[in-house]
Design a protein around this motif. Sequence first.
Motif, PDB file in Angstrom:
ATOM      1  N   GLU A  33       0.886  -1.289   0.185  1.00  0.00           N
ATOM      2  CA  GLU A  33       0.129  -0.058  -0.180  1.00  0.00           C
ATOM      3  C   GLU A  33       0.805   1.304  -0.017  1.00  0.00           C
ATOM      4  O   GLU A  33       1.961   1.463   0.745  1.00  0.00           O
ATOM      5  N   THR A  34       0.422   2.186  -0.769  1.00  0.00           N
ATOM      6  CA  THR A  34       1.079   3.585  -0.792  1.00  0.00           C
ATOM      7  C   THR A  34       0.350   4.445   0.183  1.00  0.00           C
ATOM      8  O   THR A  34      -0.873   4.761  -0.088  1.00  0.00           O
ATOM      9  N   MET A  35       0.959   5.196   0.980  1.00  0.00           N
ATOM     10  CA  MET A  35       0.293   6.235   2.068  1.00  0.00           C
ATOM     11  C   MET A  35       0.667   7.450   1.545  1.00  0.00           C
ATOM     12  O   MET A  35       1.878   7.941   1.541  1.00  0.00           O
ATOM     13  N   THR A  36      -0.280   8.498   1.799  1.00  0.00           N
ATOM     14  CA  THR A  36      -0.025   9.803   1.543  1.00  0.00           C
ATOM     15  C   THR A  36       0.365  10.575   2.894  1.00  0.00           C
ATOM     16  O   THR A  36       1.070  11.685   2.786  1.00  0.00           O
ATOM     17  N   ASP A  37       0.035  10.027   4.100  1.00  0.00           N
ATOM     18  CA  ASP A  37       0.147  10.662   5.427  1.00  0.00           C
ATOM     19  C   ASP A  37       1.249  10.434   6.137  1.00  0.00           C
ATOM     20  O   ASP A  37       1.593  11.030   7.109  1.00  0.00           O
TER      21      ASP A  37
END
Length: 318
Positions: A82-86
């Motif tokens: 998963e890629t997370m922005t936060d």
Amino acid sequence: MTKSFLTIGEPMAVFSADEPDVSLEAAKHFTRYIAGAELNVAIGLARLKHQATYLTALGEDPFGISIKQEIKDNQIDTQYIETMTDYWTGFYLKQRVTTGDPAVYFYRKNSAAAHFNQQIIEQVDFSQVGLIHLSGIMAGISENGLVAVQKLFEKAQANQITTTFDPNIRKPLWSSEEKMITTLNALAKEATIILPGINEGELLMGSRDPKAIADFYLNQSDITQTVIVKLGPAGAYIQTKAGESTTVSGYHVAHVVDTVGAGDGFAVGLISGLLEGLSLPDAAKRACAIGALAVQSAGDSEGYPTNDQLKQFMEAQK
């Protein structure tokens, strides 16, 4: 058909100093690699043509983007990444030394992997997984990481999948040494095969005697069937629940470049051997060979061999 391999961990960028025997404070030039103990194992297995799946989370940042591409380039399954922005992707600095272990300095607190979405585990098809490798690092980066490791142990037991567990002690990750020891030994109870180093054994249960270390872990759990104590250049000690024990010798290395990644290389050799149906001693011998190859390269996983390179090294060392 050989079943696949699965692991979970925190991938990182590592900046390895180019100048030998210079402190991190004084080092001026670094080369960037990808790192992370469990990722190292996945890379090594993929290099040996095993199907490898890696569960993790990365930040939507330059490190995260480049690491995910390198994971793809290494032919590792990325469908559960998963890629997370936060949250950001962790990284660390590593000293280059000509003897002993290098100094390292981590920048990983509050990373994306520490916030791994545990629902991803529910999406995994475990029917073709032959072995799951877990370590104390993912368990140490956050409470969330610990729960994810525990869930994978539960899934492995429910699906009768062999598990290997490497304590992979990283003291700075833990709030106290007592919590680290208690947690790692509790996780070890859930593993089919435990892979402590002799120094880890001393810290976790109080002895440097390989048999005493093996007895401790075999006696604390009905699940654990095998303990393999890594002895460094001396090889490895194997003991099973059935009472069988043996020591396999290590390999001579003329020049050690970097010891980081040697233990993960050992896991690569052992796991690949088990997936291919080798006996425990033969798999451990392969593990020692890949550990020896690993210490001859600067990056964490750069020294892991292809099948041809492994065969050539082991035949040349007979």
